[in-house]
Design a protein around this motif. Structure first.
Motif, PDB file in Angstrom:
ATOM      1  N   THR A   1      -1.364  -7.795   3.687  1.00 46.55           N
ATOM      2  CA  THR A   1      -0.770  -6.290   3.363  1.00 46.55           C
ATOM      3  C   THR A   1      -1.557  -5.613   2.135  1.00 46.55           C
ATOM      4  OG1 THR A   1       1.297  -7.313   4.371  1.00 46.55           O
ATOM      5  CG2 THR A   1       1.269  -5.042   2.969  1.00 46.55           C
ATOM      6  N   LEU A   2      -1.705  -6.248   0.972  1.00 45.93           N
ATOM      7  CA  LEU A   2      -2.125  -5.423  -0.194  1.00 45.93           C
ATOM      8  C   LEU A   2      -3.371  -5.193   0.074  1.00 45.93           C
ATOM      9  CD1 LEU A   2      -1.540  -4.473  -3.031  1.00 45.93           C
ATOM     10  CD2 LEU A   2      -2.197  -6.470  -3.908  1.00 45.93           C
ATOM     11  N   GLN A   3      -4.279  -5.871   0.598  1.00 41.20           N
ATOM     12  CA  GLN A   3      -5.523  -5.537   0.891  1.00 41.20           C
ATOM     13  C   GLN A   3      -5.682  -4.501   2.049  1.00 41.20           C
ATOM     14  OE1 GLN A   3      -7.875  -8.806   2.995  1.00 41.20           O
ATOM     15  NE2 GLN A   3      -9.536  -7.991   2.415  1.00 41.20           N
ATOM     16  N   ALA A   4      -4.991  -4.332   2.952  1.00 38.69           N
ATOM     17  CA  ALA A   4      -4.818  -3.445   3.760  1.00 38.69           C
ATOM     18  C   ALA A   4      -4.569  -1.993   3.155  1.00 38.69           C
ATOM     19  CB  ALA A   4      -3.844  -3.691   5.001  1.00 38.69           C
ATOM     20  N   ILE A   5      -3.603  -1.944   2.312  1.00 38.55           N
ATOM     21  CA  ILE A   5      -3.196  -1.001   1.642  1.00 38.55           C
ATOM     22  C   ILE A   5      -4.473  -0.312   0.692  1.00 38.55           C
ATOM     23  CG2 ILE A   5      -1.677   0.146  -0.181  1.00 38.55           C
ATOM     24  CD1 ILE A   5       0.585  -1.832   1.120  1.00 38.55           C
ATOM     25  N   GLN A   6      -4.875  -1.314  -0.177  1.00 37.14           N
ATOM     26  CA  GLN A   6      -6.004  -0.921  -0.883  1.00 37.14           C
ATOM     27  C   GLN A   6      -7.194  -0.247  -0.228  1.00 37.14           C
ATOM     28  OE1 GLN A   6      -6.149  -4.819  -2.897  1.00 37.14           O
ATOM     29  NE2 GLN A   6      -4.912  -4.096  -4.629  1.00 37.14           N
ATOM     30  N   GLN A   7      -7.722  -0.814   0.866  1.00 30.81           N
ATOM     31  CA  GLN A   7      -8.704  -0.449   1.572  1.00 30.81           C
ATOM     32  C   GLN A   7      -8.616   0.524   2.721  1.00 30.81           C
ATOM     33  OE1 GLN A   7     -10.387  -4.051   3.322  1.00 30.81           O
ATOM     34  NE2 GLN A   7     -11.001  -4.948   1.364  1.00 30.81           N
ATOM     35  N   ARG A   8      -7.402   1.011   2.747  1.00 32.62           N
ATOM     36  CA  ARG A   8      -7.084   2.122   3.843  1.00 32.62           C
ATOM     37  C   ARG A   8      -7.794   3.554   3.552  1.00 32.62           C
ATOM     38  NH1 ARG A   8      -5.454   6.832   2.952  1.00 32.62           N
ATOM     39  NH2 ARG A   8      -4.289   7.323   0.822  1.00 32.62           N
ATOM     40  N   ARG A   9      -8.043   4.198   4.549  1.00 33.53           N
ATOM     41  CA  ARG A   9      -9.013   5.300   4.435  1.00 33.53           C
ATOM     42  C   ARG A   9      -8.357   6.491   5.364  1.00 33.53           C
ATOM     43  NH1 ARG A   9     -10.442   2.950   0.793  1.00 33.53           N
ATOM     44  NH2 ARG A   9     -12.530   1.922   0.160  1.00 33.53           N
ATOM     45  N   SER A  10      -8.573   7.640   5.072  1.00 34.50           N
ATOM     46  CA  SER A  10      -8.139   8.619   5.795  1.00 34.50           C
ATOM     47  C   SER A  10      -9.090   8.927   6.610  1.00 34.50           C
ATOM     48  CB  SER A  10      -8.023   9.895   4.930  1.00 34.50           C
ATOM     49  OG  SER A  10      -6.829   9.926   3.995  1.00 34.50           O
TER      50      SER A  10
END
Length: 56
Positions: free
Chosen positions: A3-12
């Motif tokens: 989860t933390l990795q997904a949040i940190q690597q999210r892109r618009s």
């Protein structure tokens, strides 16, 4: 993916394809939203899925 990795690597994303999203994926997204926490556990949300390109 954690989860933390997904949040940190999210892109618009501001460029989308015309490829339709599978119904099973849409249902999974709605279920994930329904399980999301809400203030005071009110859960007063409503979800609508629009698949008709004319209405989008």
């Amino acid at each position: 993916m954690e989860t933390l990795q997904a949040i940190q690597q999210r892109r618009s994303v501001r460029a989308f394809t015309d490829e339709p999203v599978e119904t099973s994926v849409l249902e999974e997204l709605v279920e994930a939203g329904a399980w999301a926490p809400s203030g005071s556990n009110v859960q007063a949300w409503k979800f609508g899925i629009v698949t008709d390109p004319q209405l989008v």
